[in-house]
Write an enzyme that holds these catalytic residues in place. Structure first.
Site: not given
Length: 280
Positions: A40, A70, A124
């Site tokens: 988010e 990220c 990831d």
């Protein structure tokens, strides 16, 4: 990250403290992170400063039960993995955009993880829609995942004709491809979290960043699908690809979805602060 912080983080993910840093443990942690910690960008529109320091990230993601993008998610997940005994390297990537052009330097942060039972993995949990499980870092064939068909390939020239890699003895850059489409270009050189501060600032302030132009909150669902709240639009995609979409009409409905589907308590509905064309 001390042992109490590790235990609190693992409780946030709903997993027990692992005995060994194995690939099976990495896979479980990876999937649970995607299911419980939303991708988010609410901080961008709530006027909250994004600080890439472990304590601040713990306070936000674990203490306040928020998500992030990220740099925050992979940065903190990498710290957790390191505290659990995994060998973790932070890597910089540039995301492919329109017409195959690459984004800014330090556009994205991903993780190269070594496990005690052998093998290297690309982890990831901070890209949004990506692989549900870590990808085998050294494999060059297709890797099937609930998130799609992935490949990690030595990078060729980009849209500007620039080839990946730096020559000499350094490892070549790698392209991460999903369903035949290049997703991002990964550099092999190790980085530290502070290297990404400029990228985080750009993505949270620049009108050229898609994060400043829209609201997103998204996570993997328990059945392998995905739920995404974009502004007032809720999209629920099942594992088989079927999708339901609903437009919410009241602030109470929006806050209810944040609370009930993402575990995020907000005092008010966030709105895009600086939509393109409105000036700054």
């Amino acid at each position: 990250m001390n042992s109490a912080q590790v235990d609190t983080y693992l409780h946030r993910l709903g997993v027990e403290h692992p005995a060994w840093p194995t690939v099976d443990v990495l896979r479980e942690l990876h999937l649970r992170h995607l299911q419980t910690v939303p991708f988010e960008n609410l901080s961008v529109h709530l006027g909250e400063e994004i600080v890439l320091e472990e304590k601040r990230l713990l306070d936000k993601v674990v203490g306040a039960r928020r998500g992030g993008f990220c740099y925050e998610l992979n940065g903190l997940f990498g710290a957790l993995l390191g505290a659990l005994g995994f060998d973790v390297t932070l890597l910089a990537a540039r995301v492919y955009g329109d017409e195959g052009r690459l984004g800014i330097p330090y556009d994205h942060l991903a993780l190269r993880v070594r496990t005690v039972d052998g093998g290297e993995w690309l982890a990831d949990v901070g890209f949004g829609a990506h692989s549900h499980y870590p990808l085998a870092f050294g494999a060059r064939g297709e890797q099937e995942d609930p998130g799609g068909t992935f490949r990690i390939l030595e990078a060729g020239p980009d849209a500007a004709g620039v080839r990946g890699g730096h020559g000499g003895s350094e490892e070549a850059d790698l392209d991460v491809v999903v369903n035949g489409r290049s997703q991002y270009r990964l550099e092999a050189r190790p980085r530290v979290l502070g290297d990404f501060a400029a990228g985080a600032w750009w993505h949270s302030t620049s009108p050229g960043s898609h994060f400043t132009q829209s609201l997103v909150c998204s996570r993997v669902t328990e059945d392998g699908g995905r739920i995404t709240l974009s502004g007032r639009t809720v999209k629920v995609t099942a594992a088989d690809g079927t999708r339901d979409e609903e437009e919410l009409t009241t602030d109470e409905e929006v806050l209810g979805v944040y609370r009930e589907r993402f575990g995020i308590e907000l005092d008010g509905v966030p709105t895009v602060r600086n939509p393109r064309g409105s000036g700054r």
